[in-house]
Design an enzyme around this catalytic site. Structure first.
Site, PDB file in Angstrom:
ATOM      1  N   ASN A  11       0.821  -1.281  -0.089  1.00  0.00           N
ATOM      2  CA  ASN A  11      -0.135   0.008   0.004  1.00  0.00           C
ATOM      3  C   ASN A  11       0.898   1.325  -0.178  1.00  0.00           C
ATOM      4  O   ASN A  11       1.761   1.533   0.613  1.00  0.00           O
ATOM      5  CB  ASN A  11      -0.784   0.040   1.324  1.00  0.00           C
ATOM      6  CG  ASN A  11      -1.988  -0.981   1.406  1.00  0.00           C
ATOM      7  OD1 ASN A  11      -2.471  -1.267   0.172  1.00  0.00           O
ATOM      8  ND2 ASN A  11      -2.355  -1.429   2.600  1.00  0.00           N
ATOM      9  N   GLY A  39       1.501  -1.155   3.695  1.00  0.00           N
ATOM     10  CA  GLY A  39       0.882  -2.302   3.428  1.00  0.00           C
ATOM     11  C   GLY A  39       1.454  -3.569   4.486  1.00  0.00           C
ATOM     12  O   GLY A  39       2.852  -3.627   4.375  1.00  0.00           O
ATOM     13  N   ALA A  42       4.063  -5.784   2.537  1.00  0.00           N
ATOM     14  CA  ALA A  42       5.554  -5.200   2.184  1.00  0.00           C
ATOM     15  C   ALA A  42       6.161  -4.903   3.413  1.00  0.00           C
ATOM     16  O   ALA A  42       7.207  -4.856   3.510  1.00  0.00           O
ATOM     17  CB  ALA A  42       5.189  -4.128   1.275  1.00  0.00           C
ATOM     18  N   LEU A 218       0.104  -8.292  22.421  1.00  0.00           N
ATOM     19  CA  LEU A 218      -0.784  -7.804  23.427  1.00  0.00           C
ATOM     20  C   LEU A 218      -0.370  -6.150  23.640  1.00  0.00           C
ATOM     21  O   LEU A 218      -0.606  -5.484  24.494  1.00  0.00           O
ATOM     22  CB  LEU A 218      -0.652  -8.257  24.750  1.00  0.00           C
ATOM     23  CG  LEU A 218      -0.828  -9.577  24.932  1.00  0.00           C
ATOM     24  CD1 LEU A 218      -0.351 -10.401  26.110  1.00  0.00           C
ATOM     25  CD2 LEU A 218      -2.444  -9.887  24.694  1.00  0.00           C
ATOM     26  N   ASP A 243       4.404   6.568  16.884  1.00  0.00           N
ATOM     27  CA  ASP A 243       3.432   6.305  15.945  1.00  0.00           C
ATOM     28  C   ASP A 243       3.481   4.897  16.117  1.00  0.00           C
ATOM     29  O   ASP A 243       4.477   4.205  15.797  1.00  0.00           O
ATOM     30  CB  ASP A 243       3.822   6.915  14.511  1.00  0.00           C
ATOM     31  CG  ASP A 243       2.805   6.358  13.498  1.00  0.00           C
ATOM     32  OD1 ASP A 243       1.796   5.551  13.767  1.00  0.00           O
ATOM     33  OD2 ASP A 243       3.061   6.426  12.446  1.00  0.00           O
ATOM     34  N   ALA A 246       2.609  -0.066  11.988  1.00  0.00           N
ATOM     35  CA  ALA A 246       3.502  -1.101  11.522  1.00  0.00           C
ATOM     36  C   ALA A 246       4.231  -1.804  12.728  1.00  0.00           C
ATOM     37  O   ALA A 246       5.085  -2.576  12.577  1.00  0.00           O
ATOM     38  CB  ALA A 246       4.440  -0.492  10.548  1.00  0.00           C
ATOM     39  N   ALA A 247       3.834  -1.362  13.909  1.00  0.00           N
ATOM     40  CA  ALA A 247       4.272  -2.212  15.233  1.00  0.00           C
ATOM     41  C   ALA A 247       4.330  -3.550  14.923  1.00  0.00           C
ATOM     42  O   ALA A 247       5.279  -4.391  15.311  1.00  0.00           O
ATOM     43  CB  ALA A 247       4.021  -1.280  16.373  1.00  0.00           C
ATOM     44  N   GLY A 248       3.202  -4.032  14.682  1.00  0.00           N
ATOM     45  CA  GLY A 248       2.715  -5.215  14.585  1.00  0.00           C
ATOM     46  C   GLY A 248       3.742  -6.130  13.653  1.00  0.00           C
ATOM     47  O   GLY A 248       3.963  -7.079  13.642  1.00  0.00           O
ATOM     48  N   ASP A 249       3.765  -5.385  12.323  1.00  0.00           N
ATOM     49  CA  ASP A 249       4.589  -5.835  11.405  1.00  0.00           C
ATOM     50  C   ASP A 249       6.037  -6.062  11.711  1.00  0.00           C
ATOM     51  O   ASP A 249       6.547  -6.968  11.222  1.00  0.00           O
ATOM     52  CB  ASP A 249       4.364  -4.975   9.962  1.00  0.00           C
ATOM     53  CG  ASP A 249       2.913  -4.738   9.559  1.00  0.00           C
ATOM     54  OD1 ASP A 249       2.240  -5.903   9.658  1.00  0.00           O
ATOM     55  OD2 ASP A 249       2.552  -3.690   9.071  1.00  0.00           O
TER      56      ASP A 249
HETATM   57  O1  RIB Z   1       0.023  -2.812   9.536  1.00  0.00           O
HETATM   58  C1  RIB Z   1       0.269  -1.505   9.043  1.00  0.00           C
HETATM   59  C2  RIB Z   1      -0.108  -1.225   7.591  1.00  0.00           C
HETATM   60  O2  RIB Z   1      -1.684  -1.365   7.537  1.00  0.00           O
HETATM   61  C3  RIB Z   1      -0.168   0.069   7.092  1.00  0.00           C
HETATM   62  O3  RIB Z   1       1.195   0.299   6.235  1.00  0.00           O
HETATM   63  C4  RIB Z   1      -1.281   0.279   5.981  1.00  0.00           C
HETATM   64  O4  RIB Z   1      -0.765   0.009   4.799  1.00  0.00           O
HETATM   65  C5  RIB Z   1      -2.213  -1.020   6.761  1.00  0.00           C
HETATM   66  O5  RIB Z   1      -2.087  -2.090   5.504  1.00  0.00           O
END
Ligand code: RIB
Length: 323
Positions: A11, A39, A42, A218, A243, A246-249
């Site tokens: 995204n 995204g 990505a 959590l 912010d 994307a912490a989960g990613d």
């Molecule tokens: O997990 C964060 C992401 O969720 C963002 O980068 C946004 O694109 C959504 O997909």
């Protein structure tokens, strides 16, 4: 070197900082608009690559400027994008508001992500990877087919069921690791999470559906690892939040890379000669994921916030702020 395939979304994140989220029908002013690579797919690919894994991304972007922007960014981050196709649909976008506390609110426009089909994954060389990372910003039949092909090729399947969406049990049963947050776990199980015991009970429901290991993220409370014989609550690191996007990613990327540091390509969990139990190894990977997630909260934006390996190691060994 660990080798990871990500099948998922890309995204362009259109992000505005605002003092707070608007109420329905309300208009408020925020800061300057920023266009940031994002995204979930990505983000997880870039997270893993920055931590040293050989990483490939499979997905779709449009034939537009956002598509060019996202592909260039993968290249800059050493993520192989040869399995990302261009589509007639627009590149996926996420409209994101970040409030003064660093919390976010996101609306997705899936665009080309919605076109990633089961046929797209059919010819990927699954056997050349150690682990497949999946999320839910592409159609569920595609996620399911990718998981089946990975399993057939002896590749670990890590499913991050985000954003929250009901899932077929067939897919849950293919997950070596399923990593939901509390909202996603609640939706998948129909159970409420009030505390660690109730979270463990819900996680065990996913084990009953056939997942091998469940890790519930959590937020500021860390993560809970549950398998048939163990339940371990891992505390996280205290940071000043800028912010949380994307912490989960970042957690997923970090967990996957640390897991593969000591695991074998087959589903044999650990190199027994190291004398470390499987559960201890997963616990270490969860802690590493927590460090990556915490660091991602200290910077603005999705991919710009994902930490490099040296940063994570310094953060962990410094021991500062460890709760
Ligand atoms: O997990 C964060 C992401 O969720 C963002 O980068 C946004 O694109 C959504 O997909």
């Amino acid at each position: 070197m660990a080798s990871i395939l990500v099948v998922g979304s890309l995204n362009a994140d259109l992000v505005v900082r605002a003092p707070r989220f608007p109420q329905p029908g309300e208009t408020i002013s925020g800061g300057d608009l920023q266009v940031i690579p994002g995204g979930k797919g990505a983000n997880q690919a870039v997270a893993a690559a920055r931590l040293g894994a050989r990483t490939s991304m499979l997905g779709r972007v449009g034939r537009d400027n956002f598509g060019n922007f996202l592909l260039d960014n993968l290249q800059t981050n050493h993520v192989d994008s040869s399995l990302v196709q261009r589509d007639d649909a627009s590149t996926g976008t996420a409209i994101i508001v970040v409030d003064a506390d660093g919390q976010n609110s996101i609306v997705l426009s899936p665009g080309a992500n919605g076109k990633v089909s089961p046929a797209d994954v059919e010819h990927a060389s699954f056997s050349t990877f150690d682990l497949l990372l999946l999320q839910l910003e592409i159609p569920t039949p595609t996620v399911l087919r990718a998981a089946q092909l990975a399993r057939q090729n002896g590749v670990y399947v890590l499913l991050n069921p985000a954003p929250a969406r009901p899932l077929p049990n067939d897919l849950i049963a293919l997950a070596d690791f399923i990593i939901p947050n509390e909202t996603e776990l609640s939706l998948l199980t129909g159970m409420d999470m009030r505390d660690i015991p109730s979270t463990e009970a819900a996680a065990r429901k996913l084990l009953e559906h056939g997942a091998q290991n469940v890790i519930v993220t959590l937020g500021s409370k860390g993560a809970l690892f549950v398998d048939t014989s163990t339940s371990t609550h891992v505390e996280t690191f205290k940071v000043d939040v800028v912010d949380t996007t994307a912490a989960g990613d970042a957690f997923i990327g970090g967990f996957a890379v640390k897991l593969l540091e000591r695991s074998k390509r087959s589903l044999t969990p650990v190199d027994a000669t190291e004398g470390e139990s499987y559960a201890e190894h997963i616990e270490e990977a969860v802690r590493y994921g927590c460090a990556c997630g915490a660091l991602a909260c200290t910077k603005f934006g999705a991919q710009p916030s994902l930490p490099a390996k040296e940063e994570v190691e310094k953060f962990i060994t410094s021991g500062t702020n460890y709760q």
